[in-house]
Write an enzyme that holds these catalytic residues in place. Structure first.
Site, PDB file in Angstrom:
ATOM      1  N   GLU A  61       4.503  42.274 -32.231  1.00 13.43           N
ATOM      2  CA  GLU A  61       4.640  42.677 -30.837  1.00 13.43           C
ATOM      3  C   GLU A  61       5.256  41.576 -29.984  1.00 13.43           C
ATOM      4  O   GLU A  61       5.009  40.397 -30.224  1.00 13.43           O
ATOM      5  CB  GLU A  61       3.259  42.932 -30.234  1.00 13.43           C
ATOM      6  CG  GLU A  61       2.523  44.068 -30.856  1.00 13.43           C
ATOM      7  CD  GLU A  61       1.127  44.201 -30.252  1.00 13.43           C
ATOM      8  OE1 GLU A  61       0.479  45.185 -30.576  1.00 13.43           O
ATOM      9  OE2 GLU A  61       0.712  43.333 -29.462  1.00 13.43           O
ATOM     10  N   CYS A  74       6.457  37.130 -23.984  1.00 13.61           N
ATOM     11  CA  CYS A  74       5.400  36.617 -24.852  1.00 13.61           C
ATOM     12  C   CYS A  74       5.770  36.988 -26.284  1.00 13.61           C
ATOM     13  O   CYS A  74       5.898  38.173 -26.611  1.00 13.61           O
ATOM     14  CB  CYS A  74       4.083  37.256 -24.423  1.00 13.61           C
ATOM     15  SG  CYS A  74       2.693  36.870 -25.508  1.00 13.61           S
ATOM     16  N   CYS A  81      -3.064  37.164 -37.946  1.00 11.12           N
ATOM     17  CA  CYS A  81      -3.551  35.825 -37.632  1.00 11.12           C
ATOM     18  C   CYS A  81      -4.748  35.532 -38.522  1.00 11.12           C
ATOM     19  O   CYS A  81      -5.523  36.429 -38.847  1.00 11.12           O
ATOM     20  CB  CYS A  81      -3.969  35.741 -36.166  1.00 11.12           C
ATOM     21  SG  CYS A  81      -4.439  34.070 -35.646  1.00 11.12           S
ATOM     22  N   CYS A  85     -10.751  34.770 -34.406  1.00  9.62           N
ATOM     23  CA  CYS A  85     -11.502  34.766 -33.144  1.00  9.62           C
ATOM     24  C   CYS A  85     -12.156  36.132 -32.937  1.00  9.62           C
ATOM     25  O   CYS A  85     -11.526  37.167 -33.115  1.00  9.62           O
ATOM     26  CB  CYS A  85     -10.586  34.409 -31.972  1.00  9.62           C
ATOM     27  SG  CYS A  85      -9.845  32.773 -32.135  1.00  9.62           S
ATOM     28  N   CYS A  88     -10.677  38.894 -30.463  1.00  7.49           N
ATOM     29  CA  CYS A  88      -9.224  39.128 -30.519  1.00  7.49           C
ATOM     30  C   CYS A  88      -8.896  40.256 -31.496  1.00  7.49           C
ATOM     31  O   CYS A  88      -9.356  40.273 -32.637  1.00  7.49           O
ATOM     32  CB  CYS A  88      -8.515  37.847 -30.942  1.00  7.49           C
ATOM     33  SG  CYS A  88      -6.746  38.066 -31.176  1.00  7.49           S
ATOM     34  N   GLY A 130      -0.645  35.664 -33.712  1.00 13.15           N
ATOM     35  CA  GLY A 130      -0.533  34.501 -34.581  1.00 13.15           C
ATOM     36  C   GLY A 130      -0.930  33.197 -33.930  1.00 13.15           C
ATOM     37  O   GLY A 130      -1.079  33.107 -32.717  1.00 13.15           O
ATOM     38  N   GLU A 131      -1.109  32.180 -34.770  1.00 12.56           N
ATOM     39  CA  GLU A 131      -1.429  30.830 -34.302  1.00 12.56           C
ATOM     40  C   GLU A 131      -0.190  29.972 -34.544  1.00 12.56           C
ATOM     41  O   GLU A 131       0.126  29.622 -35.689  1.00 12.56           O
ATOM     42  CB  GLU A 131      -2.649  30.288 -35.067  1.00 12.56           C
ATOM     43  CG  GLU A 131      -2.901  28.805 -34.914  1.00 12.56           C
ATOM     44  CD  GLU A 131      -2.870  28.308 -33.470  1.00 12.56           C
ATOM     45  OE1 GLU A 131      -3.466  28.923 -32.579  1.00 12.56           O
ATOM     46  OE2 GLU A 131      -2.209  27.268 -33.229  1.00 12.56           O
ATOM     47  N   SER A 162       0.862  28.196 -27.055  1.00 12.15           N
ATOM     48  CA  SER A 162      -0.582  28.388 -26.877  1.00 12.15           C
ATOM     49  C   SER A 162      -1.284  28.285 -28.227  1.00 12.15           C
ATOM     50  O   SER A 162      -0.897  28.935 -29.189  1.00 12.15           O
ATOM     51  CB  SER A 162      -0.826  29.776 -26.254  1.00 12.15           C
ATOM     52  OG  SER A 162      -2.215  30.036 -26.169  1.00 12.15           O
ATOM     53  N   LEU A 186      -9.537  27.532 -24.908  1.00 14.26           N
ATOM     54  CA  LEU A 186     -10.828  26.842 -24.950  1.00 14.26           C
ATOM     55  C   LEU A 186     -11.962  27.864 -25.135  1.00 14.26           C
ATOM     56  O   LEU A 186     -12.717  27.803 -26.090  1.00 14.26           O
ATOM     57  CB  LEU A 186     -11.006  26.050 -23.659  1.00 14.26           C
ATOM     58  CG  LEU A 186     -11.941  24.865 -23.721  1.00 14.26           C
ATOM     59  CD1 LEU A 186     -11.515  23.875 -24.778  1.00 14.26           C
ATOM     60  CD2 LEU A 186     -12.021  24.199 -22.357  1.00 14.26           C
ATOM     61  N   ASN A 187     -12.060  28.766 -24.181  1.00 13.26           N
ATOM     62  CA  ASN A 187     -12.924  29.955 -24.309  1.00 13.26           C
ATOM     63  C   ASN A 187     -14.424  29.686 -24.364  1.00 13.26           C
ATOM     64  O   ASN A 187     -15.210  30.614 -24.542  1.00 13.26           O
ATOM     65  CB  ASN A 187     -12.525  30.800 -25.529  1.00 13.26           C
ATOM     66  CG  ASN A 187     -11.097  31.329 -25.403  1.00 13.26           C
ATOM     67  OD1 ASN A 187     -10.592  31.448 -24.301  1.00 13.26           O
ATOM     68  ND2 ASN A 187     -10.459  31.615 -26.521  1.00 13.26           N
ATOM     69  N   ASN A 261      -9.843  41.416 -22.253  1.00 19.40           N
ATOM     70  CA  ASN A 261      -9.228  42.723 -22.425  1.00 19.40           C
ATOM     71  C   ASN A 261     -10.104  43.488 -23.401  1.00 19.40           C
ATOM     72  O   ASN A 261     -10.187  43.137 -24.574  1.00 19.40           O
ATOM     73  CB  ASN A 261      -7.846  42.545 -23.068  1.00 19.40           C
ATOM     74  CG  ASN A 261      -6.735  42.761 -22.070  1.00 19.40           C
ATOM     75  OD1 ASN A 261      -6.748  43.710 -21.301  1.00 19.40           O
ATOM     76  ND2 ASN A 261      -5.777  41.859 -22.105  1.00 19.40           N
ATOM     77  N   CYS A 304      -3.918  42.150 -26.571  1.00 17.91           N
ATOM     78  CA  CYS A 304      -3.397  41.636 -27.827  1.00 17.91           C
ATOM     79  C   CYS A 304      -3.613  42.598 -28.993  1.00 17.91           C
ATOM     80  O   CYS A 304      -4.741  42.930 -29.321  1.00 17.91           O
ATOM     81  CB  CYS A 304      -4.087  40.314 -28.129  1.00 17.91           C
ATOM     82  SG  CYS A 304      -4.425  39.383 -26.640  1.00 17.91           S
TER      83      CYS A 304
HETATM   84  N1  SAH Z   1      -3.395  31.693 -31.379  1.00 17.84           N
HETATM   85  C1  SAH Z   1      -2.933  31.258 -30.092  1.00 17.84           C
HETATM   86  C2  SAH Z   1      -1.978  32.213 -29.401  1.00 17.84           C
HETATM   87  C3  SAH Z   1      -2.301  33.678 -29.483  1.00 17.84           C
HETATM   88  S1  SAH Z   1      -3.737  34.243 -28.583  1.00 17.84           S
HETATM   89  C4  SAH Z   1      -4.111  30.954 -29.180  1.00 17.84           C
HETATM   90  O1  SAH Z   1      -5.236  31.245 -29.550  1.00 17.84           O
HETATM   91  O2  SAH Z   1      -3.904  30.385 -28.126  1.00 17.84           O
HETATM   92  C5  SAH Z   1      -3.233  34.094 -26.902  1.00 17.84           C
HETATM   93  C6  SAH Z   1      -4.376  34.103 -25.898  1.00 17.84           C
HETATM   94  O3  SAH Z   1      -4.972  35.418 -25.855  1.00 17.84           O
HETATM   95  C7  SAH Z   1      -5.495  33.138 -26.240  1.00 17.84           C
HETATM   96  O4  SAH Z   1      -5.831  32.369 -25.113  1.00 17.84           O
HETATM   97  C8  SAH Z   1      -6.662  34.061 -26.595  1.00 17.84           C
HETATM   98  O5  SAH Z   1      -7.883  33.456 -26.299  1.00 17.84           O
HETATM   99  C9  SAH Z   1      -6.359  35.281 -25.732  1.00 17.84           C
HETATM  100  N2  SAH Z   1      -7.001  36.525 -26.158  1.00 17.84           N
HETATM  101  C10 SAH Z   1      -7.197  36.971 -27.410  1.00 17.84           C
HETATM  102  N3  SAH Z   1      -7.851  38.151 -27.407  1.00 17.84           N
HETATM  103  C11 SAH Z   1      -8.078  38.455 -26.098  1.00 17.84           C
HETATM  104  C12 SAH Z   1      -8.720  39.547 -25.434  1.00 17.84           C
HETATM  105  N4  SAH Z   1      -9.260  40.555 -26.107  1.00 17.84           N
HETATM  106  N5  SAH Z   1      -8.755  39.526 -24.088  1.00 17.84           N
HETATM  107  C13 SAH Z   1      -8.196  38.507 -23.393  1.00 17.84           C
HETATM  108  N6  SAH Z   1      -7.579  37.477 -23.959  1.00 17.84           N
HETATM  109  C14 SAH Z   1      -7.528  37.430 -25.310  1.00 17.84           C
END
Ligand code: SAH
Length: 318
Positions: A61, A74, A81, A85, A88, A130-131, A162, A186-187, A261, A304
């Site tokens: 995407e 983006c 990935c 997480c 995600c 992806g990372e 990111s 960070l989260n 989200n 995502c």
């Molecule tokens: N792997 C990289 C880039 C892809 S994720 C990273 O983790 O930064 C991009 C961003 O989307 C990250 O900040 C992640 O925490 C966020 N993200 C993933 N799932 C999400 C969701 N369900 N709602 C909001 N943000 C989300």
């Protein structure tokens, strides 16, 4: 490069100012491939989401986000990935493979082709599926092409990578002199919560991540962006906000707050509006720049991995 990146040529034969023999040699040795657009959705707020098919049957995407004078794309860096997480959607589908630099850059070229000539993509964020740092070599090559004047000619300030914070690769990025903006997901404000949400935090604990951030040789005036997905009952209390303000001390940074989200597959909820605003207020009072990144494209499965999920489940025919 000019033919490919500036003029969007899709075949060596049209490169009329190159000697015929060279064109022939190029077409014998190289191939100009392109991503195939298999689905597109446009939100009422102007966000457009593209699903691209790859030559091996995979799909990725890209999301185009208009914002005032900016038009940000983006892009994805992997098919799926491996970071796992918990909040995600991409993580749910697991990992298939790395994208090549060509496939990363081609997302920009193919979306550009779909825009009216008055519109230009001004910013690129490596924030899709992806990372990026788990695909270091191809991602760095892609950034170099995006920044080269013969490539896309984007300035380093307009490209943001990111990452979950793969520490060796993060340090390598600076050692290699790669120029781009940095966003770190960070989260959470404590190790226990972070490793519950992000398994990678077991390998690279929060404290080490923050140490590396403090040491990174950022260019003058440059700041790290910390992304913080707000999840009700998990990481969004006033106490979390105060702890976040305290652990970020001494790091040149700003904070992007992202209300989760939601999706049926994700076992979490977004906090209330009041809780989100209170979280932001605490950070601002502690002296931080803290923005709430409003969820865009909510009406078009913009979170995502959602569009890809739909197509795979067969709800939507490309
Ligand atoms: N792997 C990289 C880039 C892809 S994720 C990273 O983790 O930064 C991009 C961003 O989307 C990250 O900040 C992640 O925490 C966020 N993200 C993933 N799932 C999400 C969701 N369900 N709602 C909001 N943000 C989300």
């Amino acid at each position: 490069m000019r033919w490919i990146y500036h003029r969007g040529a899709e075949d060596f034969s049209v490169m009329s100012d190159l000697p015929k023999a060279l064109r022939k040699r190029l077409s014998e040795r190289a191939r100009l491939s392109r991503l195939e657009l298999i689905a597109e959705e446009e939100s009422r707020d102007g966000t457009r989401k593209f699903l691209f098919g790859l030559s091996d049957g995979g799909a990725i995407e890209s999301v185009l986000i208009p914002d005032e004078d900016r038009l940000t794309l983006c892009v994805s860096t992997q098919v799926g990935c491996a970071m796992g997480c918990r909040f995600c959607l991409t993580a749910r589908g697991g990992f298939a493979r790395d994208l090549t630099a060509a496939e990363i850059v081609d997302q920009v070229l193919q979306v550009r082709r779909l825009l009216p000539s008055s519109k230009r993509i001004t910013n690129v964020v490596l924030m899709g599926m992806g990372e990026p740092l788990a695909n270091y070599q191809e991602v760095v090559k892609a950034i170099e092409v995006m920044e080269d004047d013969l490539g896309l000619g984007l300035s380093a300030r307009r490209i943001t990578l990111s990452t979950v914070g793969l520490l060796p690769e993060l340090e390598r990025l600076f050692a290699d002199g790669v120029r781009c903006r940095l966003a770190i997901s960070l989260n959470a404000s404590d190790q226990e919560t972070r490793q519950r949400l992000m398994p990678i935090s077991r390998k690279y604990p929060l404290e080490q991540l923050l140490d590396v951030c403090r040491r990174l040789p950022l260019p003058p005036r440059e700041r790290i962006t910390f992304e913080y997905v707000l999840i009700a009952g998990v990481n969004s209390s006033p106490e979390d906000a105060r702890r976040l303000a305290s652990i970020l001390k001494g790091i040149r940074c700003k904070v992007n707050l992202i209300p989760l989200n939601e999706a049926p597959e994700i076992p979490f909820r977004s906090p209330s509006r009041e809780e989100i605003l209170e979280f932001q207020r605490i950070l601002i009072e502690a002296g931080y720049t803290a923005l709430i990144r409003e969820s865009r494209g909510a009406d078009i499965s913009a979170a995502c991995g959602q569009l890809r999920g739909k197509v795979i489940r067969g709800e939507r025919r490309p």
